[in-house]
Write an enzyme that holds these catalytic residues in place. Structure first.
Site, PDB file in Angstrom:
ATOM      1  N   ASP A  31     -10.730   3.616   4.599  1.00  0.00           N
ATOM      2  CA  ASP A  31     -11.146   2.216   4.542  1.00  0.00           C
ATOM      3  C   ASP A  31     -12.669   2.083   4.563  1.00  0.00           C
ATOM      4  OD1 ASP A  31      -9.409   0.164   4.045  1.00  0.00           O
ATOM      5  OD2 ASP A  31      -8.835  -0.165   6.134  1.00  0.00           O
ATOM      6  N   GLN A  39      -4.319  -0.853   9.963  1.00  0.00           N
ATOM      7  CA  GLN A  39      -4.228  -2.185   9.364  1.00  0.00           C
ATOM      8  C   GLN A  39      -4.812  -3.249  10.296  1.00  0.00           C
ATOM      9  OE1 GLN A  39      -3.228  -3.033   6.265  1.00  0.00           O
ATOM     10  NE2 GLN A  39      -3.732  -5.171   6.704  1.00  0.00           N
ATOM     11  N   LYS A  80       0.831  -1.205   0.000  1.00  0.00           N
ATOM     12  CA  LYS A  80       0.000   0.000   0.000  1.00  0.00           C
ATOM     13  C   LYS A  80       0.865   1.255   0.000  1.00  0.00           C
ATOM     14  CE  LYS A  80      -3.746  -2.354   2.453  1.00  0.00           C
ATOM     15  NZ  LYS A  80      -4.390  -2.631   3.751  1.00  0.00           N
TER      16      LYS A  80
END
Length: 283
Positions: A121, A98, A54
């Site tokens: 997200d 994460q 990422k």
């Protein structure tokens, strides 16, 4: 029938190129590039690989990389304070925590600590509520990637019957919501659905997101259907999905591979969300 294989790597590459153009335009206008903050807690090998990818692709797209790697025994208050600091940082457009988190940390509480304006997200309660209400906001990355794959392949969503196999808050529910917003008729099924094959085989669009290796076979697929495999599982023979690819590709009209299907789209959507967040924050 041999299915058209939807190349997620190629679609993601094109998406990242568009994001890079938007990031440059933002920088030209505002004097700084959008910033993506990633928070990695602990030393889970898979998470380290995901975050590394990422960050690399974010940098290639012209985003500013703001990374924090915390130890697995970090106090929850420390993580919460870091999120608060990133929420207040004008150089950070998006925040990614994460997952999974080490045991002992409040996953839901820490996710909801992220400002919805920077929730790239799309996982906070506010973001998910906006999706359910049809209000504009940042959408979960993997479901957004699923929609882009279908659109790029020319699969008609409006009026189609879509079956989503999986009911998670990360993929199943938001994928169903996005398909509904595109005027599909949507059924949510799962591993405990009675006669799953009978339900799944009615779908014009079948999204396999149950997290069970090789769950979906030929009997689950309507001839000519679009099959999107969200699953990814490591086995001794390599990566496989929720779909038995060789078996299903003989009956489906379109199919995504594993690897190289939905996975690249998740990161592409994350980067696009980061620029969208930056644009919204400066309006």
């Amino acid at each position: 029938m041999t299915a058209v294989v939807i190349d997620g790597r190629e679609v993601a590459r094109a998406s990242r190129a568009r994001t890079a153009q938007r990031a440059q335009a933002f920088k030209d206008q505002h004097g700084h590039a959008p910033g993506l903050a990633t928070i990695l807690i602990g030393n889970d090998p898979a998470s380290e690989v995901y975050v590394r990818n990422k960050r690399r692709l974010a940098t290639e797209a012209g985003l500013v990389d703001v990374h924090h790697h915390l130890s697995a025994d970090v106090a929850e208050e420390t993580v919460a304070q870091l999120i608060d600091d990133l929420n207040a940082d004008v150089n950070v457009s998006g925040i990614l925590l994460q997952l999974p988190l080490p045991k002992g940390l409040d996953r839901a509480g820490l996710i909801d600590r992220i400002s919805p304006a920077k929730d790239v997200d799309g996982l906070t309660t506010v973001s998910q509520g906006r999706l359910a209400r049809g209000v504009s906001g940042l959408r979960p990355c993997t479901p957004a990637g699923v929609i882009e794959l279908l659109d790029t392949a020319g699969v008609a969503i409006e009026g189609a019957h879509a079956v989503v196999v999986g009911r998670s808050e990360l993929v199943g529910h938001p994928a169903a919501e996005l398909l509904l917003r595109r005027s599909a008729t949507v059924t949510i099924a799962h591993s405990r659905t009675s006669d799953l094959a009978a339900v799944a085989s009615t779908a014009d669009i079948l999204v396999a997101a149950a997290g069970i290796p090789a769950l979906i076979g030929r009997d689950h697929v309507k001839p000519g259907a679009a099959v999107v495999d969200v699953g990814i599982h490591r086995t001794d023979s390599g990566l496989i999905g929720d779909v038995r690819f060789d078996e299903v590709s003989d009956v489906a009209g379109w199919i995504t591979p594993v690897p190289g299907g939905v996975g690249p789209m998740t990161i592409a959507a994350l980067l696009s969300n980061t620029v969208t967040a930056a644009e919204s924050l400066t309006r």
